[in-house]
Enzyme design. Structure first.
Site, short mmCIF file in Angstrom:
data_model
loop_
_atom_site.label_atom_id
_atom_site.label_comp_id
_atom_site.label_asym_id
_atom_site.label_seq_id
_atom_site.Cartn_x
_atom_site.Cartn_y
_atom_site.Cartn_z
N ARG A 27 -1.83 -5.89 -8.68
CA ARG A 27 -0.84 -6.91 -8.37
C ARG A 27 -0.75 -7.95 -9.48
O ARG A 27 0.31 -8.49 -9.74
CB ARG A 27 -1.20 -7.62 -7.07
N SER A 32 -3.43 -7.51 2.67
CA SER A 32 -3.65 -7.42 4.12
C SER A 32 -4.19 -8.72 4.68
O SER A 32 -3.81 -9.16 5.76
CB SER A 32 -4.62 -6.28 4.43
N LYS A 65 -18.07 -6.31 7.87
CA LYS A 65 -16.83 -7.06 7.80
C LYS A 65 -16.11 -7.01 9.15
O LYS A 65 -16.01 -5.95 9.76
CB LYS A 65 -15.95 -6.45 6.70
N HIS A 81 0.84 -1.20 0.00
CA HIS A 81 0.00 0.00 0.00
C HIS A 81 0.88 1.25 0.00
O HIS A 81 0.63 2.20 -0.76
CB HIS A 81 -0.89 0.06 1.25
#
Length: 163
Positions: A90, A127, A41, A17
């Protein structure tokens, strides 16, 4: 002023990040880091904790503003006059999803999305993966800023003690 936003959950913020945020900070006068609020979440860190960690780890850039947001990212952008969203990619699988989001966001508001390829060093990093590995006692110290790693280890210990 040239403004852009780097959105995400940042639970926790990783070196991947930071790579994207730092690169955006060199291209824009102000980079807003928008921490997504997702009440449904289960997060490792509260929104306030994530904001504090991001502020601490990005302070050296000098042009980062960190705040939370819920709802549509394009509304966040519209309210602040932000014309661009910066997204790190990514892998090709990221592109498939992010392209759809970029096209939707542009269609809703005219906000542009710029894709930044992630440094190969962090191309596997997320993460979620960091939390999973750390939860099993794996060493993720090289994937996180020192303060974030220390806080993650503390949080995992707190959760274990509460079980």
């Amino acid at each position: 002023m040239r403004r852009a936003v780097c959105p995400g959950s940042f639970d926790p913020i990783t070196n991947g990040h930071l790579d994207i945020i730092e690169r955006a900070s060199k291209l824009y006068d102000v980079v807003h880091v928008a921490v997504a609020v997702n009440r449904s979440k289960q997060s490792m860190f509260s929104v306030e904790e994530r904001i504090a960690l991001i502020e601490e780890t990005t302070a050296r850039y000098g042009n980062i503003e960190v705040e939370s947001h819920s709802g549509l990212l394009v509304d966040f952008c519209r309210e602040r006059g932000i014309p661009a969203i910066i997204k790190g990619l990514r892998a090709v699988s990221d592109f498939d999803y992010e392209l759809q989001m970029a096209q939707m966001n542009h269609g809703l508001s005219g906000v542009e999305t710029l894709f930044v390829p992630t440094s190969p060093t962090y191309s596997f990093l997320s993460s979620s993966l960091v939390k999973e590995v750390a939860g099993y006692g794996g060493d993720v110290s090289h994937l996180l800023p020192e303060v974030v790693h220390r806080r993650l280890v503390e949080r995992i210990a707190e959760r274990r003690a509460a079980e």
